[in-house]
Design a protein around this motif. Structure first.
Motif, PDB file in Angstrom:
ATOM      1  N   ASN A 176      17.969  46.531  38.406  1.00 24.27           N
ATOM      2  CA  ASN A 176      18.172  46.473  39.849  1.00 24.27           C
ATOM      3  C   ASN A 176      19.552  45.911  40.179  1.00 24.27           C
ATOM      4  N   HIS A 177      19.997  46.149  41.415  1.00 21.05           N
ATOM      5  CA  HIS A 177      21.259  45.608  41.900  1.00 21.05           C
ATOM      6  C   HIS A 177      20.984  44.461  42.861  1.00 21.05           C
ATOM      7  N   TYR A 178      21.849  43.434  42.782  1.00 22.62           N
ATOM      8  CA  TYR A 178      21.698  42.253  43.629  1.00 22.62           C
ATOM      9  C   TYR A 178      23.047  41.910  44.254  1.00 22.62           C
ATOM     10  N   LEU A 179      23.010  41.299  45.405  1.00 23.16           N
ATOM     11  CA  LEU A 179      24.234  40.876  46.075  1.00 23.16           C
ATOM     12  C   LEU A 179      24.720  39.587  45.430  1.00 23.16           C
ATOM     13  N   PRO A 180      25.921  39.581  44.845  1.00 19.63           N
ATOM     14  CA  PRO A 180      26.418  38.355  44.195  1.00 19.63           C
ATOM     15  C   PRO A 180      26.565  37.213  45.202  1.00 19.63           C
ATOM     16  N   ARG A 181      26.364  35.993  44.726  1.00 15.50           N
ATOM     17  CA  ARG A 181      26.464  34.811  45.583  1.00 15.50           C
ATOM     18  C   ARG A 181      27.285  33.734  44.870  1.00 15.50           C
ATOM     19  N   GLY A 182      27.876  32.856  45.659  1.00 20.51           N
ATOM     20  CA  GLY A 182      28.617  31.733  45.103  1.00 20.51           C
ATOM     21  C   GLY A 182      30.081  32.042  44.904  1.00 20.51           C
ATOM     22  N   GLY A 183      30.895  31.003  44.760  1.00 22.29           N
ATOM     23  CA  GLY A 183      32.321  31.195  44.567  1.00 22.29           C
ATOM     24  C   GLY A 183      32.929  31.975  45.712  1.00 22.29           C
ATOM     25  N   PHE A 184      33.832  32.862  45.379  1.00 21.96           N
ATOM     26  CA  PHE A 184      34.475  33.675  46.415  1.00 21.96           C
ATOM     27  C   PHE A 184      33.589  34.827  46.891  1.00 21.96           C
ATOM     28  N   PHE A 185      32.419  34.982  46.272  1.00 20.87           N
ATOM     29  CA  PHE A 185      31.456  35.932  46.806  1.00 20.87           C
ATOM     30  C   PHE A 185      30.887  35.464  48.148  1.00 20.87           C
ATOM     31  N   ARG A 186      31.190  34.243  48.527  1.00 20.77           N
ATOM     32  CA  ARG A 186      30.817  33.784  49.877  1.00 20.77           C
ATOM     33  C   ARG A 186      31.680  34.438  50.938  1.00 20.77           C
ATOM     34  N   TYR A 187      32.783  35.036  50.518  1.00 24.17           N
ATOM     35  CA  TYR A 187      33.725  35.619  51.471  1.00 24.17           C
ATOM     36  C   TYR A 187      33.892  37.126  51.320  1.00 24.17           C
ATOM     37  N   VAL A 188      33.781  37.617  50.080  1.00 28.41           N
ATOM     38  CA  VAL A 188      34.011  39.042  49.819  1.00 28.41           C
ATOM     39  C   VAL A 188      32.958  39.564  48.850  1.00 28.41           C
ATOM     40  N   THR A 189      32.768  40.870  48.849  1.00 25.88           N
ATOM     41  CA  THR A 189      31.801  41.467  47.929  1.00 25.88           C
ATOM     42  C   THR A 189      32.405  41.771  46.560  1.00 25.88           C
ATOM     43  N   SER A 190      33.722  41.740  46.445  1.00 31.79           N
ATOM     44  CA  SER A 190      34.389  41.995  45.157  1.00 31.79           C
ATOM     45  C   SER A 190      35.316  40.836  44.814  1.00 31.79           C
ATOM     46  N   ALA A 191      34.723  39.663  44.616  1.00 28.34           N
ATOM     47  CA  ALA A 191      35.520  38.470  44.316  1.00 28.34           C
ATOM     48  C   ALA A 191      36.244  38.595  42.983  1.00 28.34           C
ATOM     49  N   ASN A 192      35.642  39.303  42.028  1.00 21.26           N
ATOM     50  CA  ASN A 192      36.300  39.502  40.734  1.00 21.26           C
ATOM     51  C   ASN A 192      37.612  40.273  40.905  1.00 21.26           C
ATOM     52  N   TYR A 193      37.606  41.259  41.785  1.00 19.61           N
ATOM     53  CA  TYR A 193      38.829  42.017  42.036  1.00 19.61           C
ATOM     54  C   TYR A 193      39.859  41.168  42.777  1.00 19.61           C
ATOM     55  N   PHE A 194      39.397  40.366  43.708  1.00 17.00           N
ATOM     56  CA  PHE A 194      40.315  39.462  44.411  1.00 17.00           C
ATOM     57  C   PHE A 194      41.021  38.548  43.412  1.00 17.00           C
ATOM     58  N   GLY A 195      40.268  38.000  42.476  1.00 15.86           N
ATOM     59  CA  GLY A 195      40.860  37.133  41.467  1.00 15.86           C
ATOM     60  C   GLY A 195      41.913  37.841  40.647  1.00 15.86           C
ATOM     61  N   GLU A 196      41.638  39.097  40.279  1.00 18.47           N
ATOM     62  CA  GLU A 196      42.612  39.827  39.462  1.00 18.47           C
ATOM     63  C   GLU A 196      43.871  40.161  40.259  1.00 18.47           C
ATOM     64  N   ILE A 197      43.711  40.484  41.534  1.00 21.91           N
ATOM     65  CA  ILE A 197      44.875  40.752  42.388  1.00 21.91           C
ATOM     66  C   ILE A 197      45.741  39.501  42.506  1.00 21.91           C
ATOM     67  N   VAL A 198      45.112  38.348  42.709  1.00 19.70           N
ATOM     68  CA  VAL A 198      45.860  37.082  42.802  1.00 19.70           C
ATOM     69  C   VAL A 198      46.557  36.789  41.478  1.00 19.70           C
ATOM     70  N   GLU A 199      45.848  37.022  40.376  1.00 21.90           N
ATOM     71  CA  GLU A 199      46.384  36.733  39.043  1.00 21.90           C
ATOM     72  C   GLU A 199      47.671  37.515  38.777  1.00 21.90           C
ATOM     73  N   TRP A 200      47.648  38.812  39.036  1.00 23.80           N
ATOM     74  CA  TRP A 200      48.825  39.617  38.707  1.00 23.80           C
ATOM     75  C   TRP A 200      49.912  39.523  39.763  1.00 23.80           C
ATOM     76  N   VAL A 217      51.238  45.891  42.136  1.00 23.28           N
ATOM     77  CA  VAL A 217      50.983  47.008  43.051  1.00 23.28           C
ATOM     78  C   VAL A 217      49.889  47.911  42.494  1.00 23.28           C
ATOM     79  N   TRP A 218      49.939  48.195  41.200  1.00 17.46           N
ATOM     80  CA  TRP A 218      48.906  49.020  40.575  1.00 17.46           C
ATOM     81  C   TRP A 218      47.540  48.344  40.636  1.00 17.46           C
ATOM     82  N   THR A 219      47.512  47.044  40.411  1.00 17.60           N
ATOM     83  CA  THR A 219      46.246  46.318  40.486  1.00 17.60           C
ATOM     84  C   THR A 219      45.639  46.449  41.879  1.00 17.60           C
TER      85      THR A 219
END
Length: 255
Positions: A176-200, A217-219
């Protein structure tokens, strides 16, 4: 390749990123929760991630090893930060995946091609085409390096924590699929992508280079449209909960 040709290569890559950004709003990246029957035969996602991400680690290592600048302290720091990310992405992250799923070979192949090109961009700039005097030892105390490094590690921390949250959404065997919670998932649905954009973005700042900018830019071009698709998919699944939390797609409070 001359320095001028290398710079032209970087600008072409940036232009291609703009094309990809627009295209991905119309074509779904067929892996993860967005996988479909297209993009060719499937392989195990853990194998797919290793095959897709390991080439950039290997290519970057070769570019470092055959460079006359391989002992340069500042360039070694750049190299170490870049490889730290891909050590995790290519060799640690795949082994931590708890739920195996199919990954299309077409996606893997495109990932390999881009990753090798990116190694040429970053390794080419750092070890071959940047001016000899561009990065004196004092660069490690420069505002660009300090601010960029802070962004890089902040983004990495967000990315790693978000990956951990996603990995533990399901119990073994659960599909099943679940809505992620905690961390930056409190603000966005793709917090992992936000982290990678900030990183690069941080890497682009700490190297203060067109090559680093091209990767940032590619990220952005690759992840923002995918985050948009995931946001809409979650909206279909968890609309009431999402509306209550006022979640954005990938950039907190903005988009």
């Amino acid at each position: 390749m001359t320095t001028g040709q290398f710079e032209l290569f970087l600008w072409i890559m940036i232009a291609l990123a703009a094309v990809v950004f627009v295209a991905l709003y119309f074509v779904k990246a067929g892996y993860g929760m967005l996988r479909d029957g297209r993009w060719g035969p499937k392989i195990d996602n853990r194998v797919g991630w290793i095959v897709m991400e390991a080439p950039v680690f290997v290519a970057m290592t070769l570019l470092w090893w055959f460079s006359d600048r391989r002992d340069d302290a500042v360039r070694l720091v750049f190299f170490g930060l870049f490889q730290l990310h891909y050590l995790n992405r290519a060799f640690v992250y795949p082994l931590l995946i708890r739920t195996p799923s199919p990954m299309p070979l077409g996606i893997v192949t495109m990932g390999v091609v881009f990753n090798v090109l990116n190694a040429c961009m970053q390794g080419g700039w750092i070890f071959y085409f940047s001016p000899e005097e561009a990065y004196p030892l004092s660069w490690l105390g420069s505002p660009q390096f300090l601010a960029g490094t802070l962004l890089f590690f902040a983004g990495m921390a967000i990315n790693l924590h978000s990956d951990h949250v996603i990995r533990h959404l399901r119990k073994p065997g659960d599909r099943n699929h679940y809505l992620p919670r905690g961390g930056f998932f409190r603000y966005v649905t793709s917090a992992n992508y936000f982290g990678e954009i900030v990183e690069w973005t941080g890497f682009a700042v700490l190297t203060w280079s067109l090559a680093g900018t091209a990767f940032a830019v590619w990220t952005f071009a690759n992840l923002v449209p995918r985050a948009n698709t995931i946001w809409h998919r979650y909206g279909e699944m968890f609309g009431e909960e999402m509306r209550g939390k006022k979640l954005k797609r990938v950039i907190p409070y903005i988009y």
